[in-house]
Design a protein around this motif. Sequence first.
Motif, PDB file in Angstrom:
ATOM      1  N   GLN A 361     -41.219 -63.175  11.018  1.00 12.16           N
ATOM      2  CA  GLN A 361     -42.313 -63.683  11.858  1.00 12.16           C
ATOM      3  C   GLN A 361     -43.510 -62.743  11.816  1.00 12.16           C
ATOM      4  N   PHE A 362     -43.238 -61.445  11.798  1.00 13.06           N
ATOM      5  CA  PHE A 362     -44.340 -60.491  11.730  1.00 13.06           C
ATOM      6  C   PHE A 362     -45.123 -60.649  10.433  1.00 13.06           C
ATOM      7  N   ILE A 363     -44.423 -60.830   9.332  1.00 16.87           N
ATOM      8  CA  ILE A 363     -45.107 -61.005   8.042  1.00 16.87           C
ATOM      9  C   ILE A 363     -46.011 -62.233   8.075  1.00 16.87           C
ATOM     10  N   GLU A 364     -45.565 -63.308   8.705  1.00 14.32           N
ATOM     11  CA  GLU A 364     -46.405 -64.498   8.829  1.00 14.32           C
ATOM     12  C   GLU A 364     -47.659 -64.199   9.643  1.00 14.32           C
ATOM     13  N   LEU A 365     -47.513 -63.428  10.724  1.00 13.40           N
ATOM     14  CA  LEU A 365     -48.677 -63.057  11.525  1.00 13.40           C
ATOM     15  C   LEU A 365     -49.599 -62.134  10.730  1.00 13.40           C
ATOM     16  N   ALA A 366     -49.020 -61.215   9.971  1.00 14.92           N
ATOM     17  CA  ALA A 366     -49.830 -60.308   9.161  1.00 14.92           C
ATOM     18  C   ALA A 366     -50.657 -61.068   8.137  1.00 14.92           C
ATOM     19  N   GLN A 367     -50.094 -62.120   7.568  1.00 15.90           N
ATOM     20  CA  GLN A 367     -50.843 -62.953   6.630  1.00 15.90           C
ATOM     21  C   GLN A 367     -52.022 -63.626   7.324  1.00 15.90           C
ATOM     22  N   LYS A 368     -51.804 -64.079   8.560  1.00 17.71           N
ATOM     23  CA  LYS A 368     -52.907 -64.686   9.328  1.00 17.71           C
ATOM     24  C   LYS A 368     -54.013 -63.659   9.580  1.00 17.71           C
ATOM     25  N   MET A 369     -53.595 -62.400   9.775  1.00 13.74           N
ATOM     26  CA  MET A 369     -54.554 -61.325  10.050  1.00 13.74           C
ATOM     27  C   MET A 369     -55.111 -60.697   8.769  1.00 13.74           C
ATOM     28  N   LYS A 370     -54.655 -61.209   7.609  1.00 10.85           N
ATOM     29  CA  LYS A 370     -55.093 -60.711   6.308  1.00 10.85           C
ATOM     30  C   LYS A 370     -54.767 -59.219   6.137  1.00 10.85           C
ATOM     31  N   ILE A 371     -53.575 -58.865   6.625  1.00 10.73           N
ATOM     32  CA  ILE A 371     -53.043 -57.510   6.475  1.00 10.73           C
ATOM     33  C   ILE A 371     -52.070 -57.521   5.295  1.00 10.73           C
ATOM     34  N   PRO A 375     -45.636 -53.772   1.911  1.00  6.15           N
ATOM     35  CA  PRO A 375     -44.633 -52.799   2.373  1.00  6.15           C
ATOM     36  C   PRO A 375     -43.582 -53.418   3.289  1.00  6.15           C
ATOM     37  N   TYR A 376     -43.984 -54.417   4.060  1.00  5.23           N
ATOM     38  CA  TYR A 376     -43.034 -55.079   4.952  1.00  5.23           C
ATOM     39  C   TYR A 376     -42.081 -55.984   4.173  1.00  5.23           C
ATOM     40  N   GLN A 377     -42.602 -56.588   3.110  1.00  4.00           N
ATOM     41  CA  GLN A 377     -41.754 -57.427   2.280  1.00  4.00           C
ATOM     42  C   GLN A 377     -40.690 -56.585   1.574  1.00  4.00           C
ATOM     43  N   VAL A 378     -41.053 -55.383   1.193  1.00  2.38           N
ATOM     44  CA  VAL A 378     -40.090 -54.483   0.547  1.00  2.38           C
ATOM     45  C   VAL A 378     -38.945 -54.159   1.514  1.00  2.38           C
ATOM     46  N   VAL A 379     -39.281 -53.858   2.756  1.00  4.07           N
ATOM     47  CA  VAL A 379     -38.244 -53.542   3.747  1.00  4.07           C
ATOM     48  C   VAL A 379     -37.402 -54.778   4.049  1.00  4.07           C
ATOM     49  N   LEU A 380     -38.060 -55.933   4.133  1.00  3.95           N
ATOM     50  CA  LEU A 380     -37.325 -57.175   4.389  1.00  3.95           C
ATOM     51  C   LEU A 380     -36.301 -57.423   3.292  1.00  3.95           C
ATOM     52  N   ASP A 381     -36.693 -57.183   2.053  1.00  2.35           N
ATOM     53  CA  ASP A 381     -35.764 -57.377   0.936  1.00  2.35           C
ATOM     54  C   ASP A 381     -34.578 -56.415   1.040  1.00  2.35           C
ATOM     55  N   LYS A 382     -34.848 -55.164   1.442  1.00  2.00           N
ATOM     56  CA  LYS A 382     -33.767 -54.189   1.608  1.00  2.00           C
ATOM     57  C   LYS A 382     -32.815 -54.600   2.728  1.00  2.00           C
ATOM     58  N   LEU A 383     -33.391 -55.034   3.853  1.00  2.00           N
ATOM     59  CA  LEU A 383     -32.569 -55.470   4.986  1.00  2.00           C
ATOM     60  C   LEU A 383     -31.683 -56.652   4.605  1.00  2.00           C
ATOM     61  N   THR A 384     -32.279 -57.596   3.893  1.00  2.00           N
ATOM     62  CA  THR A 384     -31.557 -58.801   3.493  1.00  2.00           C
ATOM     63  C   THR A 384     -30.480 -58.466   2.461  1.00  2.00           C
ATOM     64  N   LYS A 385     -30.825 -57.589   1.522  1.00  2.00           N
ATOM     65  CA  LYS A 385     -29.854 -57.202   0.496  1.00  2.00           C
ATOM     66  C   LYS A 385     -28.644 -56.519   1.124  1.00  2.00           C
ATOM     67  N   PHE A 386     -28.884 -55.627   2.083  1.00  2.00           N
ATOM     68  CA  PHE A 386     -27.765 -54.959   2.748  1.00  2.00           C
ATOM     69  C   PHE A 386     -26.903 -55.985   3.483  1.00  2.00           C
ATOM     70  N   ALA A 387     -27.552 -56.950   4.137  1.00  2.00           N
ATOM     71  CA  ALA A 387     -26.803 -57.968   4.882  1.00  2.00           C
ATOM     72  C   ALA A 387     -25.919 -58.798   3.964  1.00  2.00           C
TER      73      ALA A 387
END
Length: 528
Positions: A361-371, A375-387
């Motif tokens: 959800q944060f990444i979606e908000l960051a896209q709206k804010m053009k941020i 770096p957040y996608q990289v962490v998301l991939d790590k979190l998902t891979k571990f899961a």
Amino acid sequence: MEFQMNSAIKFRNNTKLLKKARQTKPKLLFKQIVPQKVVKVVADQRELFGYRAVSQPQKVTELDRLSLGKGDRIVLDLGDHQVGHFQVKVNSIGSPMDAPLWLHVVFAELPAELGTIHEEYHGLLSSSWLAEEYLHLDVLPSLLKLPRRYACRYIMLEVVDTSPKWKVTFSEPLFTAESAVSSKQIAELNSGDPLLDKIDQVSCKTLHDCMQNVFEDGPKRDQRLWLGDLRLQALANYATFDNQKLVKRCLYLFGGLTTEDGRISANIFTQNNPIPDDTFLYDYSLFFISTLADYFTHYHDTEVLQDLFPIAQQQIEQALQLVNQQGQVVLDSEWPIFIDWSQEFDKSTCAQAVTIYALRQFIELAQKMKISIEPYQVVLDKLTKFATEKLYNQQCGLFVSGSRREINIASQVWMALAKVLPPNQNHELMEKVLNKMFPVTGIATPYMYHHICTALFETQHSAEAIELIKNYWGKMLEYGADTFWEAFQPEKPNFSPYNSMAINSYCHAWSCTPAYLLRKYLPAEKNK
């Protein structure tokens, strides 16, 4: 249950955000309610909590014909759960008053609270939350107007003592109910299923009574703004009353009162000037992101997003500090996760899933804010891979949790909500939950049952989700609920997280979500 005491933590007051919170403070609506009848609370072991209310022949309009002496009592029934203030006229009859009236007034959401009122209290929370008053009235007649606000359906007036020379009469009892919204604002569900329609009505009433100057967690006790409750109340509100200002106010209050390192408290006291509590919950902090994302999805309010995105970013940054090199969330004991009142299951995999859920959800908000989201996608991939590689047991098709590799329903539900697996595997995951973990046991709150139902709906198990709503919330209706409760385990109905049913809340914010679930998912079912 452990109380957090973090007196050394310092908070910042963001004057800009708190000013916007003040500007959206609602003007409460008031409704005068005359009690419908006089009742007597009697013991009945066939009832869930051992007591029921029996109608009496006395009429409320003729109360002044009934004289009460030492030890006598009357119980007034408002006819439904209400939140507000009570007044009643009190007079003496007989000889002149040669002593004060000693009066005991008790406000109860359920008959059992009156049936057990004289039992010794041993709960974990302060007995000052018990809704009763002992008063001395020196001069009668008098109009007794109690200053405190109460949540109740039943009001007991008990004469502790007068003197042998005179007795007491009561007349013109009046309850002034209050809420930020009117029940006339919402349309009935009309699902075609009478039980679902009744569940929806009681859900809406629960939400109505919790919508005050903020979204309160419960009007009986606490009477404050909790972030986990707010997230679910806001969703139910969008589907019913659609009060934008109250959600905005609550978001600004949380955003305006962070710690010096940017963390958000789990709750805020809002009686006068808002004060953040020194209690912190990992999932609740992340749910600020979720609440903001849901709000923006519903209203597309760019001003609120721009104001509060930095606060949301602070929450995710704080959470990601707990992610190790392997992509595992390692919780800090000083920042525990809630998930549910039950302490019978390991919650570490839930923490992993909630982090993934909020980060998406944060990444979606960051896209709206053009941020930059890289770096957040990289962490998301790590979190998902571990899961998927370390927590998902390929052999049984379920997620494990903790050092003992425990398999519990909460882990599966939150991983399903986080959409860690592809849609077809997510469907299979909840299919296994239905086959191996139903009927549900060990879950203590409607809060967690909401997430179970949502996971079922989101993985195309709508019939099973509807059945669970009917079985769980419908069971509370069978037990006489006018509003839905804070804690309820069908297999252990007397459960209290505070070791006393007397202190439980029987109108609680996080139990109102069938109004949201049914309105969101039933139309989709009909259109299939």
